[in-house]
Design an enzyme around this catalytic site. Sequence first.
Site, short mmCIF file in Angstrom:
data_model
loop_
_atom_site.label_atom_id
_atom_site.label_comp_id
_atom_site.label_asym_id
_atom_site.label_seq_id
_atom_site.Cartn_x
_atom_site.Cartn_y
_atom_site.Cartn_z
N GLY A 30 0.96 -1.85 0.34
CA GLY A 30 0.47 0.14 -0.11
C GLY A 30 0.74 1.50 -0.01
O GLY A 30 2.04 1.07 1.11
N ARG A 91 1.34 -5.24 -5.65
CA ARG A 91 0.80 -5.94 -4.81
C ARG A 91 1.44 -7.08 -6.39
O ARG A 91 1.32 -7.19 -7.15
CB ARG A 91 -0.33 -6.36 -3.75
CG ARG A 91 -0.43 -5.01 -2.91
CD ARG A 91 -1.33 -6.18 -2.03
NE ARG A 91 -1.07 -5.16 -0.95
CZ ARG A 91 -1.64 -3.90 -0.25
NH1 ARG A 91 -3.23 -4.33 -1.63
NH2 ARG A 91 -2.01 -2.93 0.19
N ASP A 122 6.01 -5.17 5.96
CA ASP A 122 6.50 -6.30 6.27
C ASP A 122 6.78 -7.83 4.77
O ASP A 122 7.59 -7.91 5.16
CB ASP A 122 6.24 -7.15 7.31
CG ASP A 122 6.53 -6.79 9.02
OD1 ASP A 122 7.11 -5.94 9.08
OD2 ASP A 122 5.28 -6.91 9.58
N THR A 144 4.03 2.61 5.81
CA THR A 144 2.83 1.93 5.51
C THR A 144 1.80 3.15 6.56
O THR A 144 2.23 3.06 8.07
CB THR A 144 2.81 0.48 6.25
OG1 THR A 144 1.71 -0.24 6.54
CG2 THR A 144 3.89 0.01 7.35
N ASP A 146 -0.47 2.19 8.15
CA ASP A 146 -0.97 1.22 9.19
C ASP A 146 -0.09 1.07 10.72
O ASP A 146 -0.27 0.63 12.12
CB ASP A 146 -0.98 -0.05 9.13
CG ASP A 146 -1.90 -0.64 7.71
OD1 ASP A 146 -2.80 0.35 7.66
OD2 ASP A 146 -1.78 -1.63 7.38
N ASP A 148 2.83 -1.62 11.52
CA ASP A 148 2.23 -2.12 12.26
C ASP A 148 3.43 -2.99 11.76
O ASP A 148 3.70 -4.35 11.64
CB ASP A 148 1.06 -3.04 11.69
CG ASP A 148 1.22 -3.25 10.25
OD1 ASP A 148 1.47 -2.85 9.45
OD2 ASP A 148 0.26 -3.89 9.62
N ARG A 190 -5.64 -2.08 8.22
CA ARG A 190 -5.63 -3.52 8.18
C ARG A 190 -5.68 -3.98 9.52
O ARG A 190 -7.12 -4.19 10.00
CB ARG A 190 -4.54 -3.82 8.26
CG ARG A 190 -4.16 -5.54 6.92
CD ARG A 190 -3.36 -6.27 5.90
NE ARG A 190 -2.32 -4.31 4.82
CZ ARG A 190 -1.56 -5.55 4.26
NH1 ARG A 190 -1.58 -6.36 3.94
NH2 ARG A 190 -0.63 -4.64 3.16
P1 ADP Z 1 3.65 -4.74 2.85
O1 ADP Z 1 4.53 -4.57 2.37
O2 ADP Z 1 2.66 -3.27 3.08
O3 ADP Z 1 3.54 -5.58 4.27
P2 ADP Z 1 2.07 -6.68 0.99
O4 ADP Z 1 1.60 -8.10 2.44
O5 ADP Z 1 1.25 -6.94 0.34
O6 ADP Z 1 2.05 -5.45 1.78
O7 ADP Z 1 3.41 -7.64 0.44
C1 ADP Z 1 3.67 -6.79 -0.43
C2 ADP Z 1 4.25 -7.32 -1.84
O8 ADP Z 1 5.74 -7.99 -1.33
C3 ADP Z 1 3.51 -8.78 -2.22
O9 ADP Z 1 2.39 -9.05 -3.30
C4 ADP Z 1 4.70 -9.89 -2.55
O10 ADP Z 1 5.24 -9.43 -4.25
C5 ADP Z 1 5.70 -9.33 -1.35
N1 ADP Z 1 6.11 -10.05 -0.23
C6 ADP Z 1 5.12 -10.40 0.39
N2 ADP Z 1 4.92 -11.37 1.26
C7 ADP Z 1 6.22 -11.85 0.55
C8 ADP Z 1 7.38 -13.07 1.04
N3 ADP Z 1 6.78 -13.96 1.74
N4 ADP Z 1 8.43 -13.83 0.06
C9 ADP Z 1 8.44 -12.49 -0.96
N5 ADP Z 1 7.94 -11.95 -1.16
C10 ADP Z 1 6.67 -11.57 -0.75
O1 F6P Z 2 -1.79 -1.04 4.17
C1 F6P Z 2 -2.10 -0.24 4.23
C2 F6P Z 2 -3.72 -0.06 4.14
O2 F6P Z 2 -4.00 0.86 3.51
C3 F6P Z 2 -4.85 -0.96 5.24
O3 F6P Z 2 -4.81 0.07 6.04
C4 F6P Z 2 -5.85 -1.28 4.16
O4 F6P Z 2 -6.34 -2.52 5.10
C5 F6P Z 2 -5.06 -1.96 3.18
O5 F6P Z 2 -4.15 -1.07 3.24
C6 F6P Z 2 -5.80 -1.52 2.20
O6 F6P Z 2 -5.46 -2.13 0.95
P1 F6P Z 2 -6.47 -1.74 -0.60
O7 F6P Z 2 -5.70 -0.74 -1.51
O8 F6P Z 2 -5.47 -3.28 -1.53
O9 F6P Z 2 -7.44 -1.83 -0.76
#
Ligand code: ADP
Ligand code: F6P
Length: 339
Positions: A30, A91, A122, A144, A146, A148, A190
């Site tokens: 995000g 993503r 993360d 982020t 969040d 978090d 989230r």
């Molecule tokens: P954030 O980085 O905000 O936590 P996501 O969890 O959506 O958001 O992760 C962002 C992107 O990072 C994912 O769409 C994916 O491409 C990559 N990613 C997430 N988890 C993994 C993982 N375990 N191994 C490799 N790439 C990952």
């Molecule tokens: O991680 C940031 C965030 O805005 C969260 O607060 C929310 O749950 C999520 O992303 C929403 O994602 P999307 O933009 O894919 O609807």
Amino acid sequence: MAENSVMDNDKYLDEIEDSIRTIGVLTSGGDAPGMNAAIRAVVRRALAKGLKVRGIRRGYHGLLKEEIIDLSARDVSDTIQRGGTILQTARCKTMRTEEGQQKAAAICKKYGIDGLVVIGGDGSFAGAQKLANLGVNTVGIPGTIDLDIACTDYTIGFDTAVNTAMEAIDKVRDTSTSHERCSIIEVMGRDAGYLALWCGIANGAERILMPEEHDYDEQALIDDILANKKRGKKNYIIINAEGVGDSINMAKRIEEATGIETRATILGHMQRGGSPTCKDRVYASIMGAMAVDLLCAGKTNRVVGYKNGEYVDFDIEEALAMKKTISDYQYNVAKTLAL
Ligand code: ADP
Ligand code: F6P
């Protein structure tokens, strides 16, 4: 050692490993206000050190599609005050697979990217860790709204988002008071309740609902709304975290049980936009520069954080294993202040 302070260690500022000539930067997950300040800092810190900079569009998705551009100092002009991310974000499911990770590492090598800065949460750091294991030097920057991410007290975008939400909630409160209503305002986050807790305190809410809260009892909430009315209060503001959700149905149930008009407002993506606050611009700028300094010092598989008043960095694996809990004390204070 899991942690060290770059700010206290001047050697990082001048030393450049011979192996580092080109730095890549991407935003992932995000978006968050302040990401542009971080990108700008990465670009200019690297250029100031005589390095080349490549921007990767659309996160890991764009990396796999080879959406890679050269970035100059002028490409990041007039961006520090802008919300969103000029590199776009995405993503990407393929990046979670071994095949995708190997392809991503090969593309970094093909484009001569010796060090990669990943701005995200993360999930994005987990991707950076996989690339580090495949020989691409990586440093993550926490981005982020969040808040978090366990290894850091600060994440890029939270300060702006919480201020945006706070202003919106003030507006809802005005109309809620005029109509003597109960208002449920749902904020993002989230699975985490940080935005809800901060808004709850900043907006003087009567009730904060967070996914971390274990004693949520709707009947007790209904009783409290009725008692609140008896105490002569003109409205009842509930800040509900996205992780609890169900605000629209909750409003219907509360209205039916209390006879008090109840409205639900879901703030949604407006919380992710807008011009970053001063704090988000400054912290993001310092973290962007630090990420470059770490890569230049030959570090890899690190994530930058802000802990106990200091900018620090951690091993990604250790950072991802850390746990963060919402403060019971702060939640308790919020409850007392809603008397
Ligand atoms: P954030 O980085 O905000 O936590 P996501 O969890 O959506 O958001 O992760 C962002 C992107 O990072 C994912 O769409 C994916 O491409 C990559 N990613 C997430 N988890 C993994 C993982 N375990 N191994 C490799 N790439 C990952
Ligand atoms: O991680 C940031 C965030 O805005 C969260 O607060 C929310 O749950 C999520 O992303 C929403 O994602 P999307 O933009 O894919 O609807």
